[in-house]
Design a protein around this motif. Structure first.
Motif, PDB file in Angstrom:
ATOM      1  N   ARG A 163       0.837  -1.187   0.000  1.00  0.00           N
ATOM      2  CA  ARG A 163       0.000   0.000   0.000  1.00  0.00           C
ATOM      3  C   ARG A 163       0.874   1.239   0.000  1.00  0.00           C
ATOM      4  NH1 ARG A 163      -5.200  -0.051   1.856  1.00  0.00           N
ATOM      5  NH2 ARG A 163      -5.069   2.165   1.345  1.00  0.00           N
ATOM      6  N   GLU A 164       0.235   2.381  -0.250  1.00  0.00           N
ATOM      7  CA  GLU A 164       0.951   3.652  -0.310  1.00  0.00           C
ATOM      8  C   GLU A 164       1.354   4.139   1.078  1.00  0.00           C
ATOM      9  OE1 GLU A 164      -3.217   4.887   0.689  1.00  0.00           O
ATOM     10  OE2 GLU A 164      -2.230   3.262  -0.383  1.00  0.00           O
ATOM     11  N   SER A 167      -0.972   4.865   4.405  1.00  0.00           N
ATOM     12  CA  SER A 167      -2.061   3.901   4.567  1.00  0.00           C
ATOM     13  C   SER A 167      -2.007   3.289   5.965  1.00  0.00           C
ATOM     14  CB  SER A 167      -1.932   2.792   3.510  1.00  0.00           C
ATOM     15  OG  SER A 167      -2.582   1.609   3.919  1.00  0.00           O
ATOM     16  N   GLN A 191       0.074   0.248  -4.457  1.00  0.00           N
ATOM     17  CA  GLN A 191      -1.347   0.377  -4.785  1.00  0.00           C
ATOM     18  C   GLN A 191      -2.011   1.277  -3.744  1.00  0.00           C
ATOM     19  OE1 GLN A 191      -2.470  -0.989  -7.606  1.00  0.00           O
ATOM     20  NE2 GLN A 191      -0.495  -1.954  -8.011  1.00  0.00           N
ATOM     21  N   ASN A 192      -2.989   2.056  -4.182  1.00  0.00           N
ATOM     22  CA  ASN A 192      -3.567   3.063  -3.279  1.00  0.00           C
ATOM     23  C   ASN A 192      -4.870   2.634  -2.618  1.00  0.00           C
ATOM     24  OD1 ASN A 192      -5.341   3.209  -5.404  1.00  0.00           O
ATOM     25  ND2 ASN A 192      -4.932   5.355  -5.899  1.00  0.00           N
TER      26      ASN A 192
END
Length: 283
Positions: A163-164, A167, A191-192
């Protein structure tokens, strides 16, 4: 007018002032929360601490304030250690922690676990690897293990997805799995959103990623960690290690509107909100 009549008038006037003042004071007091009907509570609550607990606290606070429009709940971050100190010092009515307290931090505090956070390590269903150790997971995400054959799989590169920055799921993963001595590899695909990580793993036979336990579906496979399958049961009983408690802390036993709020959080309505993204501690 006689003196007697004049003094009688003064006494009546004083009594009226006292009654009016008492009524105004009653309106400004914080209700105890015990035996009150929904919406009759009033007062303010300050919650401070873990940034991981913060989004959940904000959702719970909004729901509580919708039911009790005369109550103000303010939620702030600062980290678990700051939340513990805020509860100890009385700077906040409720401190929030996303880790277990150290023995020396427990003095004078009442702990209420409101939720558990579990993170599943996912691979593609076609991947032959179904179990990993916590140490292997750490080394894979650090970029130290780069081929599936090194963990019992086929000879193929491991494609890491994360994750970004910022997060909450990433923060929890870094805290529990990576620790202070390891960083997630810069080669990882970022990935966001949880759904984006799940989709990336679904489409790539050589992928690995992590998502919240509540977001698992049949299109990806959750591996066992140190022989334990991720589930609500294993998160609650503590055998699944990539998990942590979300704890509310009060200085002594909670009372008044603070108690009413915590009771709401532990109620079926509050735990339903918890269950949307986390593991509820009560059904």
């Amino acid at each position: 007018m006689t003196v007697k009549t004049k003094w009688l008038g003064v006494v009546v006037a004083l009594l009226l002032v006292i009654v009016a003042a008492a009524g105004c004071a009653g309106k400004g007091q914080t209700k105890t929360g015990e035996g009150e009907q929904p919406g009759s509570l009033s007062g303010s609550i300050k919650i401070a601490g873990s940034t991981s607990v913060q989004p959940l606290s904000e959702e719970l606070a909004d729901a509580f304030m919708n039911k009790n429009p005369n109550v103000s709940v303010m939620v702030a971050g600062g980290g678990s250690s700051a939340g513990i100190k805020a509860a100890q010092d009385g700077a906040a009515h409720i401190g929030a922690s996303s880790r277990e307290l150290k023995p020396e931090e427990k003095t004078g505090l009442t702990e209420t676990v409101i939720a558990k956070d579990g993170i599943a390590i996912i691979v593609n269903p076609k991947n032959g690897v179904s179990e990993l150790t916590l140490d292997q997971i750490k080394k894979i995400f650090a970029g130290e293990i780069t081929n599936w054959k090194d963990v019992g799989g086929k000879d193929a590169p491991i494609n890491v997805f994360t994750r970004e920055e910022g997060s909450g799921t990433r923060g929890a993963f870094e805290e529990i799995v990576m620790g202070k001595d390891k960083k997630i590899t810069g080669k990882a695909g970022v990935q966001n959103a949880t759904g984006a990580v799940r989709t990336a793993v679904e489409r790539d036979e050589n992928a690995i990623g992590y998502i919240s336990l509540g977001s698992l579906n049949e299109k990806v496979k959750a591996v066992t960690v140190d022989g334990v399958k991720p589930s609500e049961e294993t998160v609650l009983n503590g055998t699944y290690k990539i998990s942590r408690p979300f704890i509310y802390l009060t200085k002594g036993a909670p009372t008044g509107v603070v108690k009413a709020y915590i009771d709401f959080v532990l109620s079926p309505e509050g735990q339903k909100i918890v269950g949307e993204k986390y593991v509820p501690v009560r059904k």
